[in-house]
Design an enzyme around this catalytic site. Structure first.
Site, short mmCIF file in Angstrom:
data_model
loop_
_atom_site.label_atom_id
_atom_site.label_comp_id
_atom_site.label_asym_id
_atom_site.label_seq_id
_atom_site.Cartn_x
_atom_site.Cartn_y
_atom_site.Cartn_z
N ARG A 36 0.82 -1.21 0.00
CA ARG A 36 0.00 0.00 0.00
C ARG A 36 0.86 1.26 0.00
O ARG A 36 0.47 2.28 -0.57
CB ARG A 36 -0.97 -0.02 1.19
CG ARG A 36 -2.14 -0.97 0.97
CD ARG A 36 -3.11 -0.99 2.12
NE ARG A 36 -4.35 -1.64 1.72
CZ ARG A 36 -5.33 -1.95 2.56
NH1 ARG A 36 -5.22 -1.65 3.84
NH2 ARG A 36 -6.43 -2.54 2.12
N LYS A 193 -19.59 -17.77 0.17
CA LYS A 193 -21.02 -17.56 0.44
C LYS A 193 -21.73 -16.67 -0.58
O LYS A 193 -21.24 -15.60 -0.92
CB LYS A 193 -21.20 -16.97 1.84
CG LYS A 193 -20.75 -17.91 2.95
CD LYS A 193 -21.02 -17.29 4.31
CE LYS A 193 -20.68 -18.26 5.43
NZ LYS A 193 -20.98 -17.69 6.76
N GLY A 350 -9.16 -9.54 -1.43
CA GLY A 350 -8.00 -10.18 -0.81
C GLY A 350 -7.70 -11.58 -1.32
O GLY A 350 -6.58 -11.88 -1.75
N GLY A 373 -13.47 -3.62 0.31
CA GLY A 373 -14.87 -3.23 0.38
C GLY A 373 -15.29 -2.24 -0.70
O GLY A 373 -16.36 -2.34 -1.29
#
Length: 392
Positions: A36, A193, A350, A373
């Site tokens: 980052r 999921k 990720g 996100g």
């Protein structure tokens, strides 16, 4: 696009309040992965080259509005200084004095913004306090753009605002992949999921031509079609939702690709005894851990006929061999097509980045997003507050 970049701003002699993401992993007081930090270097260097003074603002961890010494951003100063090749100053208390003392060619990092409760509350008074420190606002933290915080949203409305180089690259890549893409467009969505990616799937079926569903999610879709998936990871309570998504895809003329053959095993372990069977022939005592070669061939054909690829999530249990085969094969093909200029490939998340790195494919993708996100919410079709604020 309606947002400005650093090229649109007069930076010489200006204090440039720059929101960055240096929320990096740290062990024993040392940064263990500076990815980052590396990503923000073009922005900081361009501001310096134009005669501006970069004042970096960031968060670190989740102190929830309190001063937590072990979450001080001071820990990233050595890694940041090394990466930039110059000493980075640090302001842990009196921001104003530190900014006033900043000379041309120097870089300043402010203490963890989340030590102040006004940051996460998007408090106007905290944003106004920050605004007094700069002449120009630059947001280079796309990964925090889905949060309406003082440093990402309110502050952008108080000063002339622009996107930094990383933000610019993220927005350009995502706009190219979902906004005005070259068709046909293919999406690969995997993971455990369905419930965590409902909005994503609902948005994608109306925007892409091919949708590959992999990982544990695929088992839920197979179960929704009345197929016995044995002991596989599946959300049986989500089968009605899965059927709704398939119906929506059909209505939108989106080709959904589910596994036609699967690799099954009796235990979740590396090199566990396994066999490849038809998707509807999973033994009752086995679990599906990867897509089979026939499924990989179907994905390969769709990839070869696509111009744009968006990837989020692996196709199987990529962490352990041999259940990484489908993910590796698709990733390598996408990388080859991208390298040959035949495919625009954008990936994020990720697990996705880890899987593509494991397959040695990430370096050839057109763009790899480091935003978790925010990347997902963009793919879901949501408005990101940090981006909307730049558009004014």
């Amino acid at each position: 696009m309606a947002w400005k970049t650093l090229d649109d701003m007069q930076l010489a002699g200006k204090r440039v309040l720059t929101r960055v993401d240096v929320n990096v992993p740290v062990a024993d007081g040392v940064v263990t992965d500076d990815t980052r930090i590396q990503r923000i270097l073009p922005t900081v260097r361009d501001i310096l080259a134009a005669g501006g003074k970069p004042i970096l603002m960031a968060h670190f961890g989740r102190p929830k509005g309190k001063v937590v010494p072990e979450m001080s951003l001071r820990v990233v100063v050595p890694a940041l200084s090394k990466a930039l090749g110059c000493e980075v100053k640090f302001a842990d208390g009196n921001y104003g004095a530190a900014v006033d003392a900043l000379a041309e060619g120097e870089v300043l990092l402010l203490e963890n913004l989340r030590f102040n409760p006004g940051e996460e509350k998007n408090a106007p008074e905290f944003a106004a306090r920050l605004a007094t420190l700069g002449d120009i606002y630059c947001n280079d933290a796309f990964s925090a753009a889905h949060r309406a915080h003082a440093s990402t949203e309110a502050l952008a409305r108080l000063l002339p605002a622009c996107a930094g180089r990383l933000m610019q690259a993220e927005l350009s890549a995502l706009e190219g992949a979902l906004g005005t893409p070259k068709r046909p467009v293919m999406a690969v969505v995997g993971g455990a999921k369905v419930s965590t990616k409902l909005e994503l799937l609902g948005n994608l079926v109306e925007k892409v031509d091919h949708l590959v569903i992999g990982g544990g999610m695929a088992n839920t879709f197979l179960a929704a079609q009345g197929i016995d998936v044995g002991k596989s990871l599946a959300e049986h309570e989500m089968t009605d939702t899965a059927r709704d998504i398939l119906a929506k895809a059909k209505a939108a003329n989106c080709n959904v690709i589910l596994p036609s053959d699967v690799v099954v095993a009796r235990e979740f372990a590396a090199n566990a005894a396994n066999e490849t069977v038809a998707a509807d022939a999973c033994p009752a005592d086995a679990m599906i851990l990867d897509a089979g070669p026939e499924s990989v061939a179907t994905i390969a054909e769709a990839l070869a006929n696509s111009k744009t690829l968006i990837w989020n999530g692996p196709l199987g249990a990529f962490e352990i061999q041999p259940f990484d085969a489908a993910t590796n094969a698709a990733a390598k093909q996408a990388a080859e097509l991208s390298r040959a200029g035949k495919l625009i490939s954008v990936a994020g998340g990720g697990d996705t980045v880890a899987a593509l790195n494991k397959a040695d494919a990430a370096k050839d993708f057109t763009y790899i997003s480091t935003a978790g996100g925010a990347f997902l919410e963009w793919m879901e079709g949501k408005t990101l507050p940090g981006v909307a604020a730049l558009e004014g």
